[in-house]
Design a protein around this motif. Structure first.
Motif: not given
Length: 86
Positions: A3, A25, A28, A37
Motif C-alpha cells: 500500500w 489500514l 486493509l 507500506l
C-alpha cells in the motif's frame, strides 16, 4: 499486500486524517499476514508512535528516510503467523 501510504505520518497532516488513514489500514490488513507500506514519511520515532496500536499483534520493521518529509517504508508481519510457525 502492499500500500502506498501517501505520507501517512507527514508532519503537516492533521491527527484526524492520520487516524482515518490508520483505520483504513486496519481494514486493509484484516485478512493478510504480511503488509508492506511505502511512502509512510516521518522519522523512526514518529512512525513508531503512529503505529503503536499495531505492536501487540504485528512485528513492525520500520525504515524511515533520513529526510522525514519523504519516503520511508514499514513492513508488517502478523505475530500469530510468524511467531507460532513450526
Amino acid at each position: 499486500m502492499t500500500w502506498n501510504a501517501r505520507a501517512l505520518v507527514a508532519a503537516d497532516r492533521s491527527q484526524k486524517v492520520t487516524a482515518e488513514m490508520l483505520s483504513f489500514l486496519s481494514k486493509l490488513i484484516k485478512d493478510v499476514d504480511v503488509a508492506h507500506l511505502q511512502e509512510v514519511h516521518g522519522s523512526d520515532d514518529e512512525i513508531e508512535l503512529a503505529f503503536r496500536e499495531f505492536r501487540p499483534s504485528w512485528i513492525l520493521v520500520i525504515s524511515a528516510h533520513r529526510l522525514g518529509s519523504t519516503g520511508g517504508v514499514v513492513s508488517m508481519f502478523r505475530k500469530s503467523t510468524f511467531l507460532n510457525a513450526k
